[in-house]
Design a protein around this motif. Structure first.
Motif, short mmCIF file in Angstrom:
data_model
loop_
_atom_site.label_atom_id
_atom_site.label_comp_id
_atom_site.label_asym_id
_atom_site.label_seq_id
_atom_site.Cartn_x
_atom_site.Cartn_y
_atom_site.Cartn_z
N GLU A 168 0.68 -1.16 -0.11
CA GLU A 168 -0.05 -0.10 -0.12
C GLU A 168 0.99 1.27 -0.08
O GLU A 168 0.56 2.06 -0.78
CB GLU A 168 -0.88 -0.01 1.19
CG GLU A 168 -1.98 -0.90 1.11
CD GLU A 168 -2.98 -1.09 2.13
OE1 GLU A 168 -3.99 -1.67 2.39
OE2 GLU A 168 -2.63 -0.11 3.38
N ALA A 169 1.93 1.38 0.77
CA ALA A 169 2.58 2.70 0.72
C ALA A 169 3.33 2.90 -0.41
O ALA A 169 3.43 3.92 -0.86
CB ALA A 169 3.66 2.47 2.01
N CYS A 179 -0.49 5.15 -7.83
CA CYS A 179 -1.56 4.07 -8.38
C CYS A 179 -2.63 3.73 -7.19
O CYS A 179 -3.57 3.05 -7.65
CB CYS A 179 -0.80 2.73 -8.78
SG CYS A 179 -0.01 1.86 -7.61
N LEU A 180 -2.51 4.07 -6.00
CA LEU A 180 -3.31 3.97 -4.95
C LEU A 180 -3.49 5.43 -4.45
O LEU A 180 -2.55 6.05 -3.93
CB LEU A 180 -2.88 3.21 -4.12
CG LEU A 180 -3.89 2.74 -2.86
CD1 LEU A 180 -5.11 2.08 -3.15
CD2 LEU A 180 -3.23 1.72 -1.67
N PRO A 198 -4.44 8.51 -5.65
CA PRO A 198 -3.57 9.63 -6.27
C PRO A 198 -3.75 10.80 -5.73
O PRO A 198 -2.88 11.57 -5.99
CB PRO A 198 -4.25 9.36 -7.52
CG PRO A 198 -5.37 8.58 -7.33
CD PRO A 198 -5.21 7.70 -6.41
N GLN A 199 -4.95 11.32 -4.89
CA GLN A 199 -5.14 12.45 -4.19
C GLN A 199 -3.85 12.85 -3.30
O GLN A 199 -3.89 13.80 -2.68
CB GLN A 199 -6.36 12.74 -3.31
CG GLN A 199 -6.45 11.53 -2.26
CD GLN A 199 -7.02 10.26 -2.70
OE1 GLN A 199 -7.04 9.84 -3.95
NE2 GLN A 199 -7.76 9.58 -1.66
N LEU A 200 -3.39 11.74 -2.86
CA LEU A 200 -1.94 11.99 -2.10
C LEU A 200 -0.98 12.69 -2.79
O LEU A 200 0.18 13.12 -2.21
CB LEU A 200 -1.53 10.77 -1.16
CG LEU A 200 -2.70 10.03 -0.37
CD1 LEU A 200 -2.06 8.81 -0.08
CD2 LEU A 200 -3.08 10.72 0.51
N GLY A 201 -1.06 12.59 -4.08
CA GLY A 201 0.18 13.24 -4.91
C GLY A 201 1.35 12.44 -5.36
O GLY A 201 2.39 12.81 -5.93
N GLY A 202 0.78 11.11 -5.13
CA GLY A 202 2.05 10.22 -5.61
C GLY A 202 2.26 10.09 -7.03
O GLY A 202 1.53 10.52 -7.84
N ALA A 203 3.54 9.69 -7.47
CA ALA A 203 3.87 9.48 -8.83
C ALA A 203 5.01 8.66 -9.01
O ALA A 203 5.68 8.34 -7.86
CB ALA A 203 4.25 10.98 -9.42
#
Length: 368
Positions: free
Chosen positions: A210-211, A218-219, A221-226
């Motif tokens: 998950e992290a 890909c999980l 995405p509102q957290l800002g991941g890329a």
């Protein structure tokens, strides 16, 4: 690689851990790096101690870390830095937005220090073990701040903090490499014929991703991941990393035990990112045998085209136990004497040389 235990969290009774000081690594850091080189180990995992660096908000004192930077430079030791290894200053609430902002500023300040000290391509692990950290500190109340039922909330908070820190580091030096470190686990149902147990165990097993999924976007995405935030993956693996859901741990003698090579292969196929075993070790007389097993599994994974770049023996020196200060015999070297000499555990040292020769034979001179 050798990893120096660097936990700095507060215990439930209020004591602040400082494993770097407890092992006197801060006093004998140059000698410790020379010891690594004597064993042909030229890379170390290290950690900064945020609670010492920023005792007052916005005021940074890096005197506790500069000696490590310079000792590494003088001895030709490459370092992978943990910025947050379970500890932070007392004036911060880890659940508040200020934590993210402060962590980003710390990362930027540290990145600037590394640049000034001549580290052109730093390797940074922003937050050690986001998955375990959020479970232990936010879900089960084992680690500071001893929260329960807030594991998902803390995991998202730590992901946001890691992304903020990475951007701060890259703003100072775009060449900075990022290692995202978490445990590799396997969870089995007590009754393999029960479909509900099978699904519950599989859901728990998949939670290890998950992290990393959040960081790469890909999980949630509102957290800002890329994808760029998942640069290098570090997988921690210990004897207790496989268990029956709601039951006991599974060891290598159990026919249901999953070979470590398969776990490495699954991570690599999922993310297509270079890997390293960021932590592995065990206590007492089992040290050599466990290292032999892990290295054999790593070679098998590499022969199956899994890109594994290193194995980190962790911890590299014995240390006091978190909860009881007991003398943990889990390193290659022991506590130092007054002159900084550390006794070596000969069986593990011998196994280290044997495994190095196997890696060289299989994969060439790049394996030291």
């Amino acid at each position: 690689m050798g990893g120096f235990e660097c936990s700095t969290h507060r215990l439930l009774k209020g004591k602040r851990l400082d494993e770097i000081a407890a092992t006197k690594h801060d006093l004998f850091v140059r000698e410790d790096y020379l010891r690594l080189r004597g064993q042909s180990m030229r890379t170390a995992r290290e950690g900064i101690r945020w609670h010492l660096i920023e005792q007052t908000p916005g005021h940074y004192d890096f005197s506790s870390v500069v000696p490590l930077i310079r000792a590494a430079r003088e001895t030709g030791t490459d370092l992978i830095w943990d910025l947050c290894h379970y500890g932070w200053p007392d004036w911060l609430d880890i659940f508040k937005p200020q934590f993210i902002e402060s962590f980003g500023r710390l990362a930027g300040q540290f990145g600037q220090l590394l640049r000034e000290e001549g580290d052109d391509i730093p390797f940074i692990a922003p937050i050690n073990e986001i998955s375990f950290f959020s479970w232990a500190a936010g879900q089960t109340g084992y680690l500071n701040p001893f929260a329960t039922g807030r594991g998902d909330e803390l995991k998202e908070q730590l992901v946001r903090a890691a992304i903020t820190a990475i951007e701060a580091l890259w703003s100072v030096n775009p060449q900075t490499r990022i290692a995202q470190v978490d445990p590799l686990i396997n969870v089995l149902p007590a009754d393999p014929s029960d479909p509900i147990q099978v699904q519950d165990a599989e859901n728990y097993r998949l939670s290890q991703y998950e992290a990393w999924d959040m960081l790469c976007g890909c999980l949630k995405p509102q957290l800002g991941g890329a994808e760029k935030y998942l640069d290098i993956i570090g997988g921690n693996y210990y004897v207790l990393n496989q268990w029956i859901l709601g039951g006991s741990f599974v060891d290598q003698n159990n026919p249901r035990y999953r070979p470590f090579r398969e776990m490495l292969k699954e991570v690599y196929e999922r993310y297509s990112r270079p890997l390293f075993v960021a932590e592995t070790g065990i206590e007492d007389e089992a040290r050599a045998a466990w290292f032999r097993y892990v290295c054999g599994e790593v070679r098998a994974a590499m022969q199956a085209d899994v890109q594994v770049e290193g194995v980190c023996l962790y911890p590299i020196v014995n240390h006091p136990g978190w909860d009881d200060d007991r003398h943990c015999y889990n390193g290659l070297w022991d506590y130092p004497d007054e002159g900084g000499e550390r006794g070596i555990y000969a069986p593990l040292a011998k196994e280290l040389q044997i495994q190095r020769s196997y890696f060289k034979e299989s994969f060439g001179r790049n394996w030291q």
